[in-house]
Design an enzyme around this catalytic site. Structure first.
Site, PDB file in Angstrom:
ATOM      1  N   HIS A 135       1.123  -1.150  -0.010  1.00  0.00           N
ATOM      2  CA  HIS A 135      -0.156   0.023   0.014  1.00  0.00           C
ATOM      3  C   HIS A 135       0.570   1.379  -0.478  1.00  0.00           C
ATOM      4  O   HIS A 135       2.075   1.681   0.912  1.00  0.00           O
ATOM      5  CB  HIS A 135      -0.939  -0.157   0.994  1.00  0.00           C
ATOM      6  CG  HIS A 135      -1.602   1.070   0.999  1.00  0.00           C
ATOM      7  ND1 HIS A 135      -2.721   1.653   0.624  1.00  0.00           N
ATOM      8  CD2 HIS A 135      -1.724   2.688   2.017  1.00  0.00           C
ATOM      9  CE1 HIS A 135      -3.583   2.394   0.982  1.00  0.00           C
ATOM     10  NE2 HIS A 135      -2.726   2.871   1.188  1.00  0.00           N
ATOM     11  N   SER A 136       0.305   2.183  -0.964  1.00  0.00           N
ATOM     12  CA  SER A 136       1.111   3.791  -0.804  1.00  0.00           C
ATOM     13  C   SER A 136       2.722   3.515  -1.310  1.00  0.00           C
ATOM     14  O   SER A 136       3.539   2.567  -1.976  1.00  0.00           O
ATOM     15  CB  SER A 136       0.728   4.200   0.730  1.00  0.00           C
ATOM     16  OG  SER A 136       0.661   5.914  -0.126  1.00  0.00           O
ATOM     17  N   MET A 137       3.546   3.616  -0.186  1.00  0.00           N
ATOM     18  CA  MET A 137       5.047   3.637   0.143  1.00  0.00           C
ATOM     19  C   MET A 137       5.614   2.405   0.079  1.00  0.00           C
ATOM     20  O   MET A 137       6.003   1.623  -1.356  1.00  0.00           O
ATOM     21  CB  MET A 137       5.477   4.189   1.373  1.00  0.00           C
ATOM     22  CG  MET A 137       7.305   3.855   1.155  1.00  0.00           C
ATOM     23  SD  MET A 137       7.928   4.555   2.673  1.00  0.00           S
ATOM     24  CE  MET A 137       7.684   3.189   3.656  1.00  0.00           C
ATOM     25  N   GLY A 161       3.713   0.099  -1.581  1.00  0.00           N
ATOM     26  CA  GLY A 161       4.002  -0.572  -2.986  1.00  0.00           C
ATOM     27  C   GLY A 161       4.944  -0.313  -4.251  1.00  0.00           C
ATOM     28  O   GLY A 161       5.248  -0.867  -5.287  1.00  0.00           O
ATOM     29  N   SER A 169      -1.606  -1.032  -3.958  1.00  0.00           N
ATOM     30  CA  SER A 169      -2.579  -0.112  -3.567  1.00  0.00           C
ATOM     31  C   SER A 169      -2.026   0.835  -3.223  1.00  0.00           C
ATOM     32  O   SER A 169      -1.544   1.132  -2.562  1.00  0.00           O
ATOM     33  CB  SER A 169      -2.940  -1.156  -2.113  1.00  0.00           C
ATOM     34  OG  SER A 169      -4.354  -0.295  -1.576  1.00  0.00           O
TER      35      SER A 169
END
Length: 238
Positions: free
Chosen positions: A74-76, A78, A102
């Site tokens: 998720h975010s970083m 990813g 994500s």
């Protein structure tokens, strides 16, 4: 099926602990701890994205035993996962069955926000609060502030100094997931299609950037369905 989960900026592997029971028996959820937090508090922060990706790859390799696996970030998380995937392909290691990116657009999409990791503490804290990355209570408590401020600075340095390099599409299917209230355009999310030769699906969830915190159930249902389906295919052709 193993599902390795990489956390977002300022967080640790503990955010995925509740997923273990929920995803069984479709998958064995394995939260991945980043350096400098959680069980790895005494380790130095990463100097850059290459450093983070190399570290995560070594930890993944310890689990590569022929069992099918998938990756979620998720975010970083990813961003790091994307770089790990290119290392896996370059080194000819056991490939993932599928990838879940994500809370972020395709990696070539530039950040809209001005760099913040070198701002003075109060300004940096306000920037973090403005984007909804944490609550005001965290910075109001001096003890918590002293713990999390260095982690957040290190993570935002990682994000803000990242330079995208085009190495062609990955050969594994991608599911890109984002909250419907995210600021990115559909085109910025659809750009994930260019990062795989094995098919990409874009999924929108109710909520904003931290939709998985506010209501994780729809995401967990999606993951469970995809992972169970892939596990069934593996069994069929074994």
């Amino acid at each position: 099926m193993k599902l390795f989960c990489l956390p977002y900026a300022g967080s640790s592997a503990v955010i995925y602990e509740k997923w273990k029971k929920r995803l069984a028996p479709s998958a064995v959820c394995i939260p991945m701890e980043l350096a400098g937090r959680g069980t790895r508090t005494r380790e130095p922060f990463y100097m850059g994205m290459a450093d983070a990706a190399a570290d995560m790859l070594e930890r993944l390799k310890a689990h590569m035993d022929g069992t099918p696996y998938a990756l979620f970030g998720h975010s970083m998380g990813g961003m790091i996962m994307y770089e790990v995937c290119h290392l896996i392909r370059a080194q000819g290691l056991q490939p993932p069955a599928m990838l879940f990116f994500s809370g972020r657009p395709a990696p070539e999409v530039p950040r809209r926000e001005a760099p913040s990791h070198e701002l003075p503490d109060d300004e940096f804290a306000q920037r973090i609060l403005d984007i909804g990355a944490t609550s005001a209570e965290l910075f109001a408590n001096q003890q918590l502030r002293d713990i999390f401020m260095p982690i957040l600075r290190a993570d935002f340095r990682l994000i803000e100094t990242y330079k995208y390099e085009d190495r062609g599409p990955l050969p594994w299917p991608i599911t890109a997931i984002a909250g419907i209230d995210e600021v990115w355009t559909e085109a910025e999310l659809e750009a994930w299609n260019g990062h795989t030769s094995a098919g990409c699906q874009i999924v929108r969830m109710e909520g904003g950037h931290f939709y998985l915190q506010d209501n994780a159930e729809p995401l967990l249902m999606l993951l469970q369905s995809r992972l169970a389906q892939d596990s069934s295919m593996e069994t069929m052709f074994a």
